[in-house]
Design an enzyme around this catalytic site. Structure first.
Site, PDB file in Angstrom:
ATOM      1  N   ASP A 162      -1.285   4.628  -6.182  1.00 51.43           N
ATOM      2  CA  ASP A 162      -1.615   3.874  -4.968  1.00 51.43           C
ATOM      3  C   ASP A 162      -1.647   2.375  -5.248  1.00 51.43           C
ATOM      4  O   ASP A 162      -2.607   1.854  -5.816  1.00 51.43           O
ATOM      5  CB  ASP A 162      -2.966   4.332  -4.429  1.00 51.43           C
ATOM      6  CG  ASP A 162      -3.316   3.682  -3.105  1.00 51.43           C
ATOM      7  OD1 ASP A 162      -2.508   2.875  -2.615  1.00 51.43           O
ATOM      8  OD2 ASP A 162      -4.391   3.965  -2.567  1.00 51.43           O
ATOM      9  N   ASP A 205       0.820  -1.210   0.000  1.00 52.90           N
ATOM     10  CA  ASP A 205       0.000   0.000   0.000  1.00 52.90           C
ATOM     11  C   ASP A 205       0.854   1.260   0.000  1.00 52.90           C
ATOM     12  O   ASP A 205       1.275   1.724   1.052  1.00 52.90           O
ATOM     13  CB  ASP A 205      -0.934   0.005   1.213  1.00 52.90           C
ATOM     14  CG  ASP A 205      -1.946   1.141   1.164  1.00 52.90           C
ATOM     15  OD1 ASP A 205      -2.034   1.797   0.112  1.00 52.90           O
ATOM     16  OD2 ASP A 205      -2.642   1.376   2.165  1.00 52.90           O
TER      17      ASP A 205
END
Length: 425
Positions: A276, A78
């Site tokens: 992301d 992440d």
């Protein structure tokens, strides 16, 4: 961000531990215990294999060895958040299904007045109600969260030349987890890879182990690599754009992007964009999403495709005369997208999104759009580049030069090479 697939931290704090890699520091190694005299120049990167895919799994993860003795944990990648945490037997009040036994925390609690704790709560009004420990709570865009305390423990990793690295780093011991709306797979925790000062990358860098550079190469066939360091690529072959200094929480280009469809402008400019890896899919704000779906539907008019309203894999799917087996069969009907970012007064760089980087083939054999409406899930005006659009490219986040870079690479081939070898593209 997201496990719908947005695993993108939007509240409380920041903490990113990207343990996994070690880029070589630029200075020469001093003679210290544990390092041979023959290592007279900087060590190279640490490379971790990545497992998973965009569809049908909906996540990518790496195996990190933590503790004494070291035990393996699967952590979801992440780059949209900073905190690395493990589900923790502290004891656990509420934990999710995990592939490994819960992490047994070390007794090395981080106190509330520790600089790492202060950095974690930089933008909050946290009070030290329990001075001997640093409490945390993280919330994600899909409604998931983790509550716990910070501890220090040993992380085990290897430089590419084989040198063992065992630094003590801070991580979250999560004893109360709430699953997100789209978190449907067992996980040990999250590997935060953001820009925050409390990230593992920042900790390793501050201890003199690595350069402040990370990157990943995710294969459209599944798998890939995650790395720390800048010696796995030729910088002159990378397309670079400056990082935003204003939007410093995330990996965001300094200048807003201009959306192109089929090589032509859509008229949508200054799009706030974030890269992301925690999001399986790409999210555009409502205006950009509506523009893309309108243009696609117009382009598909008269083509042998019709909307598959009974396929709920993703919000928009199309079916052909017979089920599709691969994107190769259908990509000829779709035009490429791109985001154009200014890199100077007159210069621009393109982040290309070909059809195979925004489409999937569902289990029903239909082709579905892997770009979703981010405004509908609370991302407001943000445009989020997820894993699907970063596949088969090396994406580099150079925190030292404050730049984001990308270049096309056969990530499947790269992942098949031995991690102990350094490759340049």
């Amino acid at each position: 961000m997201e496990k719908m697939n947005v695993r993108f931290m939007i509240v409380l704090m920041v903490m990113s531990l990207v343990l996994g890699f070690s880029s070589a520091v630029d200075f020469r190694w001093r003679k210290t215990a544990g390092f041979s005299d023959r290592f007279t120049r900087a060590v190279s990167s640490v490379v971790f294999p990545v497992h998973g895919n965009v569809y049908p799994l909906g996540y990518y993860n790496v195996t990190i060895n933590i503790g004494q003795p070291p035990r393996p944990y699967y952590l979801d990648l992440d780059t949209g958040s900073d905190l690395t945490w493990l589900q923790c037997d502290a004891p656990c009040v509420r934990c999710l299904e995990a592939p490994h036994p819960l992490y047994q925390p070390s007794s090395d609690l981080i106190p509330c007045n520790d600089p790492l704790c202060k950095a974690l709560h930089l933008n909050s009004n946290q009070r030290c109600e329990t001075p001997e420990q640093c409490d945390y709570e993280v919330e994600y865009a899909d409604g998931g969260s983790s509550l716990g305390v910070l501890v220090r423990d040993v992380f085990s990793m290897n430089y590419t030349q084989g040198l063992r690295l065992t630094p003590r780093l801070a991580l979250g011991c999560g004893y109360d987890q709430i699953p997100g709306a789209s978190s449907h797979h067992p996980l040990d925790g999250v590997l935060g890879l953001g820009r925050g000062k409390v990230s593992i990358l920042s900790q390793l860098h501050s201890q003199g182990y690595v350069k402040n550079v990370i990157g990943h190469c995710l294969s459209s066939l599944g798998g890939g690599i995650l790395f720390f360091g800048d010696d796995l690529y030729d910088s002159s072959r990378v397309s670079w754009t400056p990082m935003s200094r204003e939007y410093s929480k995330h990996y965001s280009p300094a200048m807003g992007g201009e959306l192109l469809f089929g090589g032509r402008t859509t008229g949508l400019k200054n799009l706030l964009t974030v890269f992301d890896s925690g999001s399986s899919y790409t999210y555009f704000n409502s205006k950009a999403y509506q523009a893309v779906t309108y243009l696609l539907k117009r382009e598909l008019s008269g083509k042998p495709l019709k909307e598959a309203r009974d396929d709920h894999t993703l919000p928009l799917c199309w079916q052909g005369r017979r089920p599709f087996m691969s994107i190769e069969e259908v990509k000829k009907y779709f035009k490429p997208l791109a985001l154009s970012f200014k890199t100077g007064w007159r210069s621009k760089t393109l982040f290309e999104i070909p059809p195979e980087a925004y489409l999937i083939i569902s289990m029903k054999g239909n082709v579905c759009l892997g770009i979703l409406n981010g405004t509908e899930i609370g991302l407001q005006n943000l445009n989020l580049i997820g894993d699907i659009s970063m596949q088969d490219q090396m994406i580099i986040y150079d925190n030292e030069k404050q730049s984001i870079g990308w270049m096309p690479v056969d990530c499947d081939e790269l992942a098949s090479l031995k991690a102990a070898q350094v490759y340049e593209y």
